[in-house]
Design a protein around this motif. Structure first.
Motif, mmCIF file in Angstrom:
data_model
loop_
_atom_site.group_PDB
_atom_site.id
_atom_site.type_symbol
_atom_site.label_atom_id
_atom_site.label_comp_id
_atom_site.label_asym_id
_atom_site.label_seq_id
_atom_site.Cartn_x
_atom_site.Cartn_y
_atom_site.Cartn_z
ATOM 1 N N PRO A 34 -6.200 -2.974 -1.917
ATOM 2 C CA PRO A 34 -5.228 -2.469 -0.926
ATOM 3 C C PRO A 34 -3.780 -2.679 -1.336
ATOM 4 O O PRO A 34 -2.894 -1.980 -0.823
ATOM 5 N N GLY A 35 -3.506 -3.600 -2.271
ATOM 6 C CA GLY A 35 -2.135 -3.826 -2.685
ATOM 7 C C GLY A 35 -1.544 -2.668 -3.455
ATOM 8 O O GLY A 35 -0.310 -2.602 -3.601
ATOM 9 N N THR A 36 -2.370 -1.752 -3.960
ATOM 10 C CA THR A 36 -1.874 -0.604 -4.716
ATOM 11 C C THR A 36 -1.772 0.661 -3.873
ATOM 12 O O THR A 36 -1.391 1.707 -4.402
ATOM 13 N N TRP A 37 -2.111 0.593 -2.599
ATOM 14 C CA TRP A 37 -2.155 1.810 -1.793
ATOM 15 C C TRP A 37 -0.759 2.284 -1.372
ATOM 16 O O TRP A 37 -0.462 3.463 -1.449
ATOM 17 N N GLY A 38 0.072 1.370 -0.934
ATOM 18 C CA GLY A 38 1.380 1.782 -0.443
ATOM 19 C C GLY A 38 1.293 2.370 0.960
ATOM 20 O O GLY A 38 0.296 2.221 1.681
ATOM 21 N N ALA A 39 2.336 3.070 1.358
ATOM 22 C CA ALA A 39 2.408 3.642 2.708
ATOM 23 C C ALA A 39 1.624 4.949 2.764
ATOM 24 O O ALA A 39 1.636 5.748 1.827
ATOM 25 N N GLU A 40 0.948 5.162 3.899
ATOM 26 C CA GLU A 40 0.180 6.398 4.081
ATOM 27 C C GLU A 40 1.107 7.533 4.508
ATOM 28 O O GLU A 40 2.133 7.329 5.141
ATOM 29 N N GLN A 41 0.674 8.754 4.174
ATOM 30 C CA GLN A 41 1.412 9.932 4.625
ATOM 31 C C GLN A 41 0.964 10.377 6.014
ATOM 32 O O GLN A 41 1.728 11.030 6.731
ATOM 33 N N ALA A 42 -0.266 10.044 6.393
ATOM 34 C CA ALA A 42 -0.786 10.440 7.708
ATOM 35 C C ALA A 42 -1.878 9.460 8.106
ATOM 36 O O ALA A 42 -2.696 9.051 7.277
ATOM 37 N N VAL A 43 -1.886 9.085 9.381
ATOM 38 C CA VAL A 43 -2.896 8.180 9.938
ATOM 39 C C VAL A 43 -3.348 8.744 11.272
ATOM 40 O O VAL A 43 -2.510 9.108 12.116
ATOM 41 N N THR A 44 -4.659 8.834 11.479
ATOM 42 C CA THR A 44 -5.206 9.345 12.736
ATOM 43 C C THR A 44 -6.267 8.383 13.246
ATOM 44 O O THR A 44 -6.959 7.720 12.467
#
Length: 499
Positions: free
Chosen positions: A257-267
């Motif tokens: 998870p440390g490489t994911w960064g911020a999401e563009q969309a979350v539902t």
């Protein structure tokens, strides 16, 4: 009954009758025997256990010899039948989009060493409940999906995978031909939403999306949870040390998870079966390709295939198992919250194809015949698909002939097996284009007491690989056992044979 309802019934009967006439026209050799075999498949009571039992159905007016003769020596115009299936009314999503699912289902033939073109098919839950490779005929099936809870699909195509074939290449050609037939039939027109193709984890979704570039399709595939994606290429910055500019951005490790960064969309969506479903989307991610396997002979620089990665997590599973996250890859970028919800809900609808496979095998007896020829297996497969298409057309005409222990179901919610129970009554109103059988005598057959002087040829079992590289084993080898060494090999192993 209102006049409007009578008009709807007449139109439904007309559609069934038109498809039956078109199906009969597709049978160019021994069409009467093949058509009555399809009717017997639809009208017989209970599941199909053996192929010869269908000859006892009243709808099959010929003997069992004509039944096997039609399968072994008949001919079906598969191209015309495919066009007829593409022209039928197809289910669509809420936005009018066509959603297609592609999957492989095996026809297992582990002990049929005289059958040609067998491949090792991946199976699960057989024997000890482990993943096994069993010889058989794998078929790649394409079907249109419906919305909501249903066990219905619209099967559009089926292709048998031959040994040594490239699964991604065969699937790409199959999807391209299906979409072209849908466009020719007027199912898709310019300005309509693009066709969504849903794949499971066994397919290379980015490669298929690259091969289908130029078609009005979107690819949605499941990815393994140990994959690593790359971010977009960073802007070129002058480096006084020199060197080649980077082609790929930072890593996106699914397990870190440390490489994911911020999401563009979350539902977040509340579901009845899975509880709260949370979907996260990261934009413009691509796999790092290397010149091996399928990309070994690629001309020019390797492409960068960008898409959207979606991570779906549900609160619970209906079976009570461990709810592991599901990773999806969508071939489009700039996903909105509506796109994310549409993608993961369409992926869950992909499992409706499993209901169709179960109906084919357990009710219609798709894998019950012990046919030797792979061409006869293809004819039987298309007869099963044609029978299922007639059930779908008669869906609104059938009456619920339920068993005493079954719950009542509305007319528009009948399962394919329940529609099949009442098809015998509907068949009398649609007519049969097949001609009456002519009187004949059975052949003399082999003289009593004579031996077969032409034994059947034994064939090797091949394997279907994702890279297209052929792989084969001798047919007498059993799955999970080592081949027996010859005398010369045994002597060489012990050091007593020739050098």
């Amino acid at each position: 009954m209102s006049l409007v309802h009578q008009s709807v019934l007449r139109d439904a009967y007309a559609e069934v009758s038109h498809f039956r006439s078109e199906l009969y026209a597709c049978m160019t050799a021994r069409g009467d025997a093949l058509f009555e075999l399809c009717d017997a498949l639809l009208c017989t009571d209970g599941p199909v256990r053996t192929l010869v039992d269908l000859a006892l159905a009243p709808e099959h007016r010929r003997g069992h010899g004509a039944l096997y003769g039609g399968l072994n020596h008949g001919r079906i115009d598969i191209a015309r039948l495919r066009r007829a299936l593409a022209g039928m009314p197809l289910p669509r999503a809420v936005d009018g989009r066509l959603v297609l699912a592609v999957d492989v289902s095996p026809w297992l033939r582990p002990d049929a060493s005289t059958c040609a073109d067998r491949s090792f098919c991946h199976t699960f839950g057989r024997g000890e409940g482990k993943h096994q490779m069993v010889p058989g005929w794998p078929y790649s099936v394409v079907a249109a999906l419906e919305t909501g809870r249903t066990s219905w699909t619209a099967v559009l195509d089926a292709v048998r995978l031959e040994p040594g074939s490239d699964v991604a290449a065969v699937t790409t050609v199959q999807i391209r031909e299906v979409v072209e037939r849908l466009v020719a039939a007027g199912q898709w027109r310019p300005g309509d939403p693009e066709v969504l193709v849903v794949l499971d984890a066994g397919y290379d979704a980015p490669r298929i999306a690259h091969l289908l570039a130029g078609l009005p399709v979107e690819i949605l595939g499941r990815l393994r949870s140990d994959r690593v994606m790359r971010r977009p290429t960073p802007p070129r910055v002058y480096d006084p040390k020199g060197g080649r500019p980077p082609k790929h951005g930072g890593e996106f490790v699914f397990g870190d998870p440390g490489t994911w960064g911020a999401e563009q969309a979350v539902t977040t969506t509340d579901t009845r079966l899975y509880g709260k479903a949370t979907a996260q989307a990261w934009d413009r991610l691509h796999p790092r390709l290397t010149r091996r396997a399928a990309w070994l002979d690629h001309d020019g620089p390797l492409p960068i295939i960008e898409g959207t990665v979606i991570r779906l997590v549900v609160e619970k599973l209906p079976s009570g198992g461990v709810n592991k996250p599901v990773w999806l890859w969508w071939s489009r970028i700039g996903a909105t919250e509506a796109n994310v919800d549409r993608c993961w809900q369409s992926f869950l609808r992909r499992f409706d194809l499993e209901h169709t496979f179960r109906l084919f095998k357990q009710t219609l007896g798709w894998t019950k015949p012990r046919l030797r020829s792979s061409e006869a297996a293809d004819r039987w497969t298309w007869l099963v698909i044609a029978a299922y298409a007639q059930l779908r057309l008669a869906r609104g005409l059938a009456t619920d002939l339920r068993r005493p222990w079954e719950k009542p179901a509305p007319p528009n919610k009948l399962t394919p097996a329940r529609v099949r129970r009442g098809f015998r009554h509907l068949r009398t109103k649609t007519g049969s284009p097949a001609g009456a059988p002519k009187p004949s005598r059975p052949g003399p057959g082999r003289p009593p007491g004579s031996k077969n002087r032409h034994p059947a040829t034994r064939h090797d079992v091949g394997r279907v690989l994702a890279t297209g590289e052929a792989f084969s084993r001798p047919a007498h080898h059993k799955v999970g056992t080592k081949p027996r060494r010859t005398g010369q090999e045994e002597a060489g192993r012990k050091g007593t044979g020739p050098a």
